[in-house]
Write an enzyme that holds these catalytic residues in place. Sequence first.
Site, mmCIF file in Angstrom:
data_model
loop_
_atom_site.group_PDB
_atom_site.id
_atom_site.type_symbol
_atom_site.label_atom_id
_atom_site.label_comp_id
_atom_site.label_asym_id
_atom_site.label_seq_id
_atom_site.Cartn_x
_atom_site.Cartn_y
_atom_site.Cartn_z
ATOM 1 N N SER A 163 0.815 -1.207 0.156
ATOM 2 C CA SER A 163 0.014 -0.090 -0.099
ATOM 3 C C SER A 163 0.901 1.365 0.082
ATOM 4 C CB SER A 163 -0.889 -0.032 1.457
ATOM 5 O OG SER A 163 -1.209 1.128 1.714
ATOM 6 N N TYR A 176 -2.883 0.022 10.186
ATOM 7 C CA TYR A 176 -2.746 -0.380 8.837
ATOM 8 C C TYR A 176 -1.442 -0.046 8.187
ATOM 9 C CZ TYR A 176 -4.440 -0.780 3.926
ATOM 10 O OH TYR A 176 -4.468 -1.169 2.560
HETATM 11 N N1 LIG Z 1 -8.954 -0.628 -1.857
HETATM 12 C C1 LIG Z 1 -7.794 0.085 -2.018
HETATM 13 O O1 LIG Z 1 -7.829 1.189 -2.442
HETATM 14 C C2 LIG Z 1 -6.527 -0.404 -1.465
HETATM 15 C C3 LIG Z 1 -5.342 0.290 -1.490
HETATM 16 C C4 LIG Z 1 -4.076 -0.379 -1.012
HETATM 17 C C5 LIG Z 1 -4.140 -1.733 -0.478
HETATM 18 N N2 LIG Z 1 -5.278 -2.613 -0.631
HETATM 19 C C6 LIG Z 1 -5.315 -3.775 -0.120
HETATM 20 O O2 LIG Z 1 -5.646 -4.831 -1.309
HETATM 21 C C7 LIG Z 1 -5.976 -5.904 -0.809
HETATM 22 C C8 LIG Z 1 -7.441 -6.272 -1.405
HETATM 23 O O3 LIG Z 1 -8.182 -4.737 -0.766
HETATM 24 P P1 LIG Z 1 -9.958 -4.706 -1.478
HETATM 25 O O4 LIG Z 1 -10.017 -3.337 -1.543
HETATM 26 O O5 LIG Z 1 -9.995 -5.666 -2.578
HETATM 27 O O6 LIG Z 1 -10.611 -5.191 -0.164
HETATM 28 P P2 LIG Z 1 -12.055 -6.043 -0.123
HETATM 29 O O7 LIG Z 1 -12.836 -5.821 -1.215
HETATM 30 O O8 LIG Z 1 -12.522 -5.902 1.508
HETATM 31 O O9 LIG Z 1 -11.557 -7.603 -0.106
HETATM 32 C C9 LIG Z 1 -10.773 -8.193 0.787
HETATM 33 C C10 LIG Z 1 -11.293 -9.719 0.578
HETATM 34 O O10 LIG Z 1 -10.471 -10.521 1.789
HETATM 35 C C11 LIG Z 1 -11.118 -11.456 2.248
HETATM 36 N N3 LIG Z 1 -10.920 -11.684 3.599
HETATM 37 C C12 LIG Z 1 -10.938 -10.694 4.622
HETATM 38 N N4 LIG Z 1 -10.485 -11.449 5.954
HETATM 39 C C13 LIG Z 1 -9.937 -12.546 5.491
HETATM 40 C C14 LIG Z 1 -9.772 -13.641 6.289
HETATM 41 N N5 LIG Z 1 -9.480 -13.567 7.420
HETATM 42 N N6 LIG Z 1 -9.319 -14.771 5.654
HETATM 43 C C15 LIG Z 1 -9.713 -14.800 4.231
HETATM 44 N N7 LIG Z 1 -10.325 -13.961 3.577
HETATM 45 C C16 LIG Z 1 -10.412 -12.844 4.038
HETATM 46 C C17 LIG Z 1 -12.827 -11.194 2.432
HETATM 47 O O11 LIG Z 1 -13.514 -11.902 1.874
HETATM 48 P P3 LIG Z 1 -14.501 -12.874 2.840
HETATM 49 O O12 LIG Z 1 -15.429 -11.945 3.718
HETATM 50 O O13 LIG Z 1 -15.168 -14.025 1.924
HETATM 51 O O14 LIG Z 1 -13.603 -13.410 3.821
HETATM 52 C C18 LIG Z 1 -12.749 -9.906 1.334
HETATM 53 O O15 LIG Z 1 -13.458 -10.123 0.288
HETATM 54 C C19 LIG Z 1 -6.100 -5.677 0.914
HETATM 55 O O16 LIG Z 1 -4.931 -6.422 1.353
HETATM 56 C C20 LIG Z 1 -5.806 -4.246 0.893
HETATM 57 O O17 LIG Z 1 -5.348 -3.630 2.341
HETATM 58 C C21 LIG Z 1 -6.466 -1.861 -0.895
#
Ligand SMILES: NC(=O)c1ccc[n+]([C@@H]2O[C@H](COP(=O)([O-])OP(=O)(O)OC[C@H]3O[C@@H](n4cnc5c(N)ncnc54)[C@H](OP(=O)(O)O)[C@@H]3O)[C@@H](O)[C@H]2O)c1
Length: 280
Positions: A163, A176
């Site tokens: 990130s 975070y």
């Molecule tokens: N969004 C952004 O702008 C951004 C920016 C920088 C980095 N990131 C990183 O990118 C990654 C994905 O982000 P996103 O925005 O796509 O988030 P998201 O839509 O919330 O997706 C995260 C997924 O992880 C799964 N998850 C959460 N806890 C879990 C666990 N304990 N075991 C297994 N699965 C788990 C959840 O699915 P279930 O509920 O089905 O388990 C959820 O669908 C993350 O690491 C985030 O920190 C995001």
Amino acid sequence: MDVPFKIDLSGQVAVVTGGTGVIGGMYARALAACGAKVAVLGRSRENGEKVVAEIAADGGEAMAVSANVLDRESLISAREEILAHYGHLNILVNCAGGAVKSAQVPQDYFCEAAEGEDTFFSIDLENVHRELDLNIYGTMLPTQVFGEVLKGQENANIVNISSMSAYHPLTRIPGYSAGKAGVASFTEWCAIYFAKSGIRVNAVAPGFFHTTQNHALQYNEDGTPKPRTQHIVDSTPMGSFGRIEDLVGGFLYLVDPRGSRFVTGTILPIDGGFHIYQGV
Ligand SMILES: NC(=O)c1ccc[n+]([C@@H]2O[C@H](COP(=O)([O-])OP(=O)(O)OC[C@H]3O[C@@H](n4cnc5c(N)ncnc54)[C@H](OP(=O)(O)O)[C@@H]3O)[C@@H](O)[C@H]2O)c1
């Protein structure tokens, strides 16, 4: 899905943790569009089945597996299910992660808070603990469980998600920021550790994208943008948020050995220049 460019991943098998989410779901669809067989991993198999159905509708092949990235036994079961179904595994994408809302500090700078408002001094560190666990341990544990079967596979590689907060901590999200700095450090550590075993380890560091996860940080409840949102745009030399599909090209470059055979330990920012900009 329309992938910005296609690579040939036929014969390869990938598992995407957090494949039920916004970024993980897109990476699962991109891998499948390039011919890989994909295991979509999340705690909810039902959510995984939705991504699998989308992939199948596009002509790709995928399966949903249910596991918690903080639970070794569930990951081992998922690994055995994938191996029984597809025979091998050579790509691990560690996408599960994210920020915990109750671990956020409401102010950019310390000041006397309004009555009932938290400051850094009153946030419950148990929530920060959960955030660190999910991002750091939730990357390390799948790397242990799946990494073991990547050894000896052709094009064995791991892509983690870091990130912008890993380069310099972002205001309001100390846990975070520490978690993603940890993911970046672990990526580099793994790249060295696995270098002689033929496993490449890299990470993507997304800039700012509108997703469900960061919605509350960027928008008020009535849907109007918070001042932070404009501040992000002003701090991004390219002058906008990214489109979620902008995250695909760099990711596929890291996965494809024809482009990145000699690349390991790289944290690739996809951020419109945010991480290098000093504001002047
Ligand atoms: N969004 C952004 O702008 C951004 C920016 C920088 C980095 N990131 C990183 O990118 C990654 C994905 O982000 P996103 O925005 O796509 O988030 P998201 O839509 O919330 O997706 C995260 C997924 O992880 C799964 N998850 C959460 N806890 C879990 C666990 N304990 N075991 C297994 N699965 C788990 C959840 O699915 P279930 O509920 O089905 O388990 C959820 O669908 C993350 O690491 C985030 O920190 C995001």
